[in-house]
Design a protein around this motif. Structure first.
Motif, PDB file in Angstrom:
ATOM      1  N   ILE A   1     -17.101 -22.401   1.302  1.00 44.28           N
ATOM      2  CA  ILE A   1     -15.960 -22.227   0.395  1.00 44.28           C
ATOM      3  C   ILE A   1     -16.031 -23.265  -0.719  1.00 44.28           C
ATOM      4  O   ILE A   1     -16.277 -24.448  -0.454  1.00 44.28           O
ATOM      5  N   ALA A   2     -15.794 -22.800  -1.960  1.00 42.42           N
ATOM      6  CA  ALA A   2     -15.697 -23.713  -3.110  1.00 42.42           C
ATOM      7  C   ALA A   2     -14.205 -23.926  -3.384  1.00 42.42           C
ATOM      8  O   ALA A   2     -13.559 -23.091  -4.000  1.00 42.42           O
ATOM      9  N   ASP A   3     -13.693 -25.049  -2.897  1.00 50.09           N
ATOM     10  CA  ASP A   3     -12.245 -25.265  -2.939  1.00 50.09           C
ATOM     11  C   ASP A   3     -11.879 -26.270  -4.035  1.00 50.09           C
ATOM     12  O   ASP A   3     -11.184 -27.264  -3.776  1.00 50.09           O
ATOM     13  N   ALA A   4     -12.362 -25.963  -5.256  1.00 50.73           N
ATOM     14  CA  ALA A   4     -12.159 -26.919  -6.359  1.00 50.73           C
ATOM     15  C   ALA A   4     -10.676 -27.186  -6.613  1.00 50.73           C
ATOM     16  O   ALA A   4     -10.299 -28.308  -6.978  1.00 50.73           O
TER      17      ALA A   4
ATOM     18  N   LEU B   1     -14.008 -23.207  11.185  1.00 49.73           N
ATOM     19  CA  LEU B   1     -13.822 -23.600   9.776  1.00 49.73           C
ATOM     20  C   LEU B   1     -14.006 -25.108   9.718  1.00 49.73           C
ATOM     21  O   LEU B   1     -13.304 -25.838  10.436  1.00 49.73           O
ATOM     22  N   PHE B   2     -14.966 -25.557   8.914  1.00 49.13           N
ATOM     23  CA  PHE B   2     -15.164 -27.012   8.849  1.00 49.13           C
ATOM     24  C   PHE B   2     -15.322 -27.471   7.407  1.00 49.13           C
ATOM     25  O   PHE B   2     -15.859 -26.752   6.562  1.00 49.13           O
ATOM     26  N   SER B   3     -14.790 -28.656   7.133  1.00 53.58           N
ATOM     27  CA  SER B   3     -14.926 -29.237   5.799  1.00 53.58           C
ATOM     28  C   SER B   3     -15.911 -30.396   5.845  1.00 53.58           C
ATOM     29  O   SER B   3     -16.088 -31.037   6.882  1.00 53.58           O
ATOM     30  N   HIS B   4     -16.561 -30.630   4.710  1.00 59.20           N
ATOM     31  CA  HIS B   4     -17.396 -31.825   4.550  1.00 59.20           C
ATOM     32  C   HIS B   4     -16.971 -32.495   3.245  1.00 59.20           C
ATOM     33  O   HIS B   4     -16.414 -31.835   2.354  1.00 59.20           O
ATOM     34  N   PRO B   5     -17.214 -33.794   3.108  1.00 56.79           N
ATOM     35  CA  PRO B   5     -16.671 -34.490   1.938  1.00 56.79           C
ATOM     36  C   PRO B   5     -17.254 -34.038   0.605  1.00 56.79           C
ATOM     37  O   PRO B   5     -16.514 -33.857  -0.361  1.00 56.79           O
ATOM     38  N   LYS B   6     -18.570 -33.871   0.534  1.00 59.45           N
ATOM     39  CA  LYS B   6     -19.135 -33.647  -0.806  1.00 59.45           C
ATOM     40  C   LYS B   6     -20.555 -33.094  -0.703  1.00 59.45           C
ATOM     41  O   LYS B   6     -21.313 -33.476   0.179  1.00 59.45           O
TER      42      LYS B   6
ATOM     43  N   VAL C   1     -11.969 -34.816   4.342  1.00 64.72           N
ATOM     44  CA  VAL C   1     -12.567 -35.498   5.498  1.00 64.72           C
ATOM     45  C   VAL C   1     -13.402 -34.472   6.271  1.00 64.72           C
ATOM     46  O   VAL C   1     -13.489 -33.307   5.888  1.00 64.72           O
ATOM     47  N   ARG C   2     -14.010 -34.924   7.366  1.00 67.24           N
ATOM     48  CA  ARG C   2     -14.807 -33.994   8.185  1.00 67.24           C
ATOM     49  C   ARG C   2     -13.883 -33.346   9.220  1.00 67.24           C
ATOM     50  O   ARG C   2     -13.714 -33.861  10.323  1.00 67.24           O
ATOM     51  N   SER C   3     -13.261 -32.234   8.815  1.00 69.72           N
ATOM     52  CA  SER C   3     -12.348 -31.512   9.718  1.00 69.72           C
ATOM     53  C   SER C   3     -13.086 -30.353  10.367  1.00 69.72           C
ATOM     54  O   SER C   3     -13.991 -29.774   9.770  1.00 69.72           O
ATOM     55  N   VAL C   4     -12.652 -30.028  11.586  1.00 68.86           N
ATOM     56  CA  VAL C   4     -13.125 -28.802  12.243  1.00 68.86           C
ATOM     57  C   VAL C   4     -11.922 -28.098  12.855  1.00 68.86           C
ATOM     58  O   VAL C   4     -11.071 -28.751  13.484  1.00 68.86           O
ATOM     59  N   PHE C   5     -11.853 -26.796  12.660  1.00 66.37           N
ATOM     60  CA  PHE C   5     -10.839 -25.972  13.315  1.00 66.37           C
ATOM     61  C   PHE C   5     -11.566 -24.856  14.059  1.00 66.37           C
ATOM     62  O   PHE C   5     -12.383 -24.149  13.459  1.00 66.37           O
TER      63      PHE C   5
ATOM     64  N   LYS D   1     -17.922 -16.821  14.091  1.00 69.10           N
ATOM     65  CA  LYS D   1     -18.337 -16.935  12.692  1.00 69.10           C
ATOM     66  C   LYS D   1     -18.052 -18.352  12.194  1.00 69.10           C
ATOM     67  O   LYS D   1     -16.987 -18.907  12.492  1.00 69.10           O
ATOM     68  N   VAL D   2     -18.961 -18.884  11.411  1.00 70.40           N
ATOM     69  CA  VAL D   2     -18.843 -20.250  10.898  1.00 70.40           C
ATOM     70  C   VAL D   2     -18.642 -20.199   9.389  1.00 70.40           C
ATOM     71  O   VAL D   2     -19.273 -19.387   8.703  1.00 70.40           O
ATOM     72  N   ILE D   3     -17.770 -21.072   8.882  1.00 71.28           N
ATOM     73  CA  ILE D   3     -17.569 -21.156   7.433  1.00 71.28           C
ATOM     74  C   ILE D   3     -17.327 -22.622   7.060  1.00 71.28           C
ATOM     75  O   ILE D   3     -16.562 -23.320   7.732  1.00 71.28           O
ATOM     76  N   GLY D   4     -18.024 -23.083   6.022  1.00 71.40           N
ATOM     77  CA  GLY D   4     -17.881 -24.467   5.573  1.00 71.40           C
ATOM     78  C   GLY D   4     -17.001 -24.551   4.333  1.00 71.40           C
ATOM     79  O   GLY D   4     -16.668 -23.532   3.717  1.00 71.40           O
ATOM     80  N   LEU D   5     -16.629 -25.763   3.977  1.00 74.84           N
ATOM     81  CA  LEU D   5     -15.757 -25.970   2.802  1.00 74.84           C
ATOM     82  C   LEU D   5     -15.950 -27.361   2.238  1.00 74.84           C
ATOM     83  O   LEU D   5     -16.089 -28.340   2.983  1.00 74.84           O
ATOM     84  N   SER D   6     -15.969 -27.440   0.909  1.00 76.65           N
ATOM     85  CA  SER D   6     -15.749 -28.720   0.232  1.00 76.65           C
ATOM     86  C   SER D   6     -15.112 -28.405  -1.114  1.00 76.65           C
ATOM     87  O   SER D   6     -14.969 -27.233  -1.471  1.00 76.65           O
ATOM     88  N   VAL D   7     -14.764 -29.448  -1.858  1.00 73.18           N
ATOM     89  CA  VAL D   7     -14.089 -29.224  -3.141  1.00 73.18           C
ATOM     90  C   VAL D   7     -15.095 -29.014  -4.284  1.00 73.18           C
ATOM     91  O   VAL D   7     -14.710 -28.997  -5.441  1.00 73.18           O
ATOM     92  N   ASP D   8     -16.370 -28.819  -3.926  1.00 67.82           N
ATOM     93  CA  ASP D   8     -17.399 -28.577  -4.940  1.00 67.82           C
ATOM     94  C   ASP D   8     -17.416 -27.095  -5.352  1.00 67.82           C
ATOM     95  O   ASP D   8     -16.784 -26.251  -4.716  1.00 67.82           O
TER      96      ASP D   8
END
Ligand code: BEZ
Length: 211
Positions: free
Chosen positions: A97-100, A34-39, A121-125, A65-72
Protein backbone atom coordinates in the motif's frame (compact mmCIF):
# COMPACT_ATOMS: atom_id res chain seq x y z
CA UNK A 1 -8.32 4.46 20.83
CA UNK A 2 -5.90 1.92 19.40
CA UNK A 3 -7.33 -1.12 17.66
CA UNK A 4 -7.83 -3.98 20.06
CA UNK A 5 -8.21 -7.73 19.70
CA UNK A 6 -11.70 -8.63 18.57
CA UNK A 7 -12.33 -5.24 16.92
CA UNK A 8 -13.56 -5.16 13.34
CA UNK A 9 -10.56 -4.40 11.11
CA UNK A 10 -11.35 -1.04 9.48
CA UNK A 11 -12.07 -1.21 5.77
CA UNK A 12 -10.35 1.21 3.39
CA UNK A 13 -9.59 1.86 -0.25
CA UNK A 14 -5.96 2.40 -1.21
CA UNK A 15 -3.46 2.50 -4.05
CA UNK A 16 -1.10 -0.44 -4.04
CA UNK A 17 1.58 -1.97 -6.25
CA UNK A 18 -1.20 -4.20 -7.65
CA UNK A 19 -3.59 -1.30 -8.31
CA UNK A 20 -6.33 0.27 -6.26
CA UNK A 21 -8.14 -2.08 -3.88
CA UNK A 22 -10.81 -2.19 -1.21
CA UNK A 23 -9.34 -4.03 1.74
CA UNK A 24 -12.28 -6.19 2.84
CA UNK A 25 -13.15 -7.09 -0.74
CA UNK A 26 -9.52 -7.98 -1.44
CA UNK A 27 -9.38 -10.18 1.68
CA UNK A 28 -12.52 -12.09 0.68
CA UNK A 29 -12.81 -15.18 2.91
CA UNK A 30 -9.07 -15.37 3.59
CA UNK A 31 -7.11 -14.64 6.73
CA UNK A 32 -5.05 -11.48 6.36
CA UNK A 33 -1.72 -10.11 7.54
CA UNK A 34 -1.49 -6.32 7.24
CA UNK A 35 1.93 -4.98 8.16
CA UNK A 36 3.60 -1.59 8.00
CA UNK A 37 7.28 -0.77 7.61
CA UNK A 38 8.86 2.63 8.24
CA UNK A 39 10.30 3.50 4.85
CA UNK A 40 11.29 2.22 1.42
CA UNK A 41 15.01 2.02 0.57
CA UNK A 42 15.98 1.25 4.18
CA UNK A 43 18.04 -1.77 5.22
CA UNK A 44 15.98 -3.58 7.85
CA UNK A 45 12.78 -3.17 5.81
CA UNK A 46 14.59 -4.58 2.77
CA UNK A 47 15.36 -7.80 4.67
CA UNK A 48 11.83 -8.04 6.10
CA UNK A 49 10.05 -7.71 2.78
CA UNK A 50 12.39 -10.16 1.04
CA UNK A 51 11.87 -12.75 3.77
CA UNK A 52 8.09 -12.28 3.73
CA UNK A 53 8.09 -12.85 -0.03
CA UNK A 54 9.99 -16.12 0.53
CA UNK A 55 7.17 -17.26 2.84
CA UNK A 56 4.53 -17.00 0.08
CA UNK A 57 3.82 -20.76 0.05
CA UNK A 58 3.64 -20.84 3.84
CA UNK A 59 1.05 -18.07 3.95
CA UNK A 60 -0.92 -19.70 1.12
CA UNK A 61 -0.92 -23.01 2.98
CA UNK A 62 -2.62 -21.15 5.85
CA UNK A 63 -5.21 -19.51 3.58
CA UNK A 64 -3.68 -16.13 4.35
CA UNK A 65 -3.17 -13.04 2.20
CA UNK A 66 -0.33 -10.64 3.03
CA UNK A 67 -0.28 -6.90 2.37
CA UNK A 68 2.42 -4.36 3.26
CA UNK A 69 2.22 -0.61 3.82
CA UNK A 70 4.37 2.46 4.13
CA UNK A 71 3.86 6.16 3.47
CA UNK A 72 5.95 5.95 0.28
CA UNK A 73 4.57 6.14 -3.27
CA UNK A 74 3.69 3.26 -5.59
CA UNK A 75 6.63 4.32 -7.80
CA UNK A 76 8.99 4.09 -4.84
CA UNK A 77 7.59 0.67 -3.90
CA UNK A 78 8.23 -0.56 -7.45
CA UNK A 79 11.73 0.94 -7.61
CA UNK A 80 12.68 -0.48 -4.21
CA UNK A 81 11.30 -3.92 -5.14
CA UNK A 82 14.17 -4.25 -7.63
CA UNK A 83 16.68 -3.71 -4.81
CA UNK A 84 14.84 -6.26 -2.68
CA UNK A 85 15.12 -8.79 -5.51
CA UNK A 86 18.82 -8.04 -6.04
CA UNK A 87 19.75 -8.24 -2.37
CA UNK A 88 17.28 -10.82 -1.00
CA UNK A 89 16.82 -13.01 -4.07
CA UNK A 90 13.07 -12.44 -4.33
CA UNK A 91 10.91 -9.41 -4.94
CA UNK A 92 7.69 -8.69 -3.02
CA UNK A 93 4.93 -10.97 -4.35
CA UNK A 94 2.17 -9.31 -2.31
CA UNK A 95 0.62 -5.84 -2.68
CA UNK A 96 2.27 -2.89 -0.97
CA UNK A 97 0.00 0.00 0.00
CA UNK A 98 1.18 3.52 -0.87
CA UNK A 99 -0.22 5.46 2.07
CA UNK A 100 1.20 8.89 1.27
CA UNK A 101 -1.83 10.64 2.80
CA UNK A 102 -1.53 8.39 5.91
CA UNK A 103 -5.22 7.51 5.81
CA UNK A 104 -4.67 3.82 6.48
CA UNK A 105 -1.77 4.43 8.90
CA UNK A 106 -3.99 6.63 11.03
CA UNK A 107 -6.96 4.26 10.80
CA UNK A 108 -4.76 1.45 12.16
CA UNK A 109 -2.64 3.55 14.57
CA UNK A 110 0.58 2.78 12.71
CA UNK A 111 2.13 6.20 13.36
CA UNK A 112 3.37 6.62 16.91
CA UNK A 113 4.22 10.34 17.10
CA UNK A 114 6.65 9.99 20.00
CA UNK A 115 8.66 7.47 17.97
CA UNK A 116 8.37 9.32 14.64
CA UNK A 117 5.84 11.91 13.56
CA UNK A 118 6.16 10.99 9.88
CA UNK A 119 7.00 7.29 9.54
CA UNK A 120 4.98 4.20 10.36
CA UNK A 121 6.28 1.87 13.07
CA UNK A 122 6.58 -1.86 12.40
CA UNK A 123 2.95 -2.89 13.01
CA UNK A 124 1.38 -6.25 12.28
CA UNK A 125 -2.32 -7.09 12.31
CA UNK A 126 -3.64 -10.61 11.82
CA UNK A 127 -7.25 -10.46 10.63
CA UNK A 128 -9.54 -13.47 10.53
CA UNK A 129 -12.10 -14.33 7.82
CA UNK A 130 -14.79 -12.50 9.83
CA UNK A 131 -12.56 -9.38 9.55
CA UNK A 132 -11.83 -9.38 13.27
CA UNK A 133 -8.41 -8.30 14.55
CA UNK A 134 -6.80 -11.39 16.14
CA UNK A 135 -3.24 -10.15 16.76
CA UNK A 136 -1.61 -6.76 17.02
CA UNK A 137 2.13 -6.36 17.26
CA UNK A 138 4.35 -3.28 17.27
CA UNK A 139 8.12 -3.30 16.85
CA UNK A 140 10.51 -0.35 16.79
CA UNK A 141 12.08 0.76 13.52
CA UNK A 142 15.49 -0.59 14.52
CA UNK A 143 14.30 -4.16 15.13
CA UNK A 144 13.35 -6.43 12.24
CA UNK A 145 10.42 -8.69 12.97
CA UNK A 146 10.41 -12.49 13.03
CA UNK A 147 7.91 -13.42 10.34
CA UNK A 148 8.12 -17.09 11.35
CA UNK A 149 6.36 -15.95 14.51
CA UNK A 150 3.48 -14.61 12.43
CA UNK A 151 3.11 -18.07 10.85
CA UNK A 152 3.24 -19.66 14.30
CA UNK A 153 0.45 -17.39 15.57
CA UNK A 154 -1.64 -18.18 12.48
CA UNK A 155 -1.19 -21.90 13.22
CA UNK A 156 -2.25 -21.36 16.81
CA UNK A 157 -5.28 -19.21 15.95
CA UNK A 158 -6.49 -21.60 13.26
CA UNK A 159 -6.07 -24.61 15.55
CA UNK A 160 -7.65 -23.01 18.62
CA UNK A 161 -10.60 -21.73 16.56
CA UNK A 162 -11.41 -25.34 15.69
CA UNK A 163 -10.72 -27.12 18.95
CA UNK A 164 -11.11 -26.13 22.58
CA UNK A 165 -7.40 -25.97 23.14
CA UNK A 166 -4.74 -23.32 23.73
CA UNK A 167 -1.07 -23.44 22.79
CA UNK A 168 1.70 -23.24 25.41
CA UNK A 169 4.93 -21.28 25.50
CA UNK A 170 7.08 -21.64 22.38
CA UNK A 171 4.55 -24.05 20.85
CA UNK A 172 5.07 -25.07 17.24
CA UNK A 173 2.53 -26.90 15.10
CA UNK A 174 2.62 -30.62 16.00
CA UNK A 175 3.61 -30.05 19.63
CA UNK A 176 1.26 -30.94 22.47
CA UNK A 177 -1.43 -28.40 23.40
CA UNK A 178 -3.48 -27.50 26.45
CA UNK A 179 -7.17 -28.15 27.11
CA UNK A 180 -8.79 -24.77 27.88
CA UNK A 181 -10.00 -24.33 31.47
CA UNK A 182 -13.63 -23.78 30.35
CA UNK A 183 -13.80 -27.47 29.33
CA UNK A 184 -14.67 -29.69 32.30
CA UNK A 185 -12.95 -33.07 32.76
CA UNK A 186 -16.28 -34.68 31.89
CA UNK A 187 -16.50 -32.79 28.55
CA UNK A 188 -12.81 -33.41 27.92
CA UNK A 189 -13.35 -37.18 28.13
CA UNK A 190 -15.67 -36.90 25.10
CA UNK A 191 -13.55 -34.42 23.15
CA UNK A 192 -10.20 -36.06 23.89
CA UNK A 193 -11.02 -39.79 24.24
CA UNK A 194 -7.34 -40.77 24.20
CA UNK A 195 -6.88 -38.90 27.47
CA UNK A 196 -4.50 -36.20 28.61
CA UNK A 197 -1.72 -35.60 31.07
CA UNK A 198 -3.00 -33.54 34.02
CA UNK A 199 0.05 -31.70 35.40
CA UNK A 200 -2.39 -29.89 37.71
CA UNK A 201 -6.20 -29.69 37.64
CA UNK A 202 -5.93 -26.72 35.26
CA UNK A 203 -2.85 -27.68 33.22
CA UNK A 204 -4.05 -30.56 31.07
CA UNK A 205 -1.70 -31.44 28.23
CA UNK A 206 -3.03 -33.30 25.21
CA UNK A 207 -1.78 -34.31 21.76
CA UNK A 208 -2.50 -31.68 19.13
CA UNK A 209 -5.88 -32.56 17.60
CA UNK A 210 -5.49 -33.75 14.02
CA UNK A 211 -1.71 -34.31 14.28
C1 BEZ B 1 15.45 0.21 8.37
O1 BEZ B 1 14.56 -0.39 7.75
O2 BEZ B 1 16.60 -0.16 8.35
C2 BEZ B 1 15.09 1.40 9.23
C3 BEZ B 1 14.03 2.21 8.86
C4 BEZ B 1 13.74 3.31 9.63
C5 BEZ B 1 14.50 3.60 10.75
C6 BEZ B 1 15.55 2.75 11.12
C7 BEZ B 1 15.84 1.64 10.34
Amino acid sequence: MALQLGDLAPDFEADTTLGRLRFHEWLGDAWGVLFSHPKDYTPVCTTELGYTAKLKDQFEARGTKVIGLSVDSVDDHHGWSKDIETTQGVKPNFPMIADADRKVSELYGMIHPNASSTLTVRSVFIIDPQKKVRLTLTYPASTGRNFNEILRVLDSLQLTDQHQVATPVNWESGDDVIIVPSVSDEEARTKFPNGWDAKTSYLRVVKQPGS
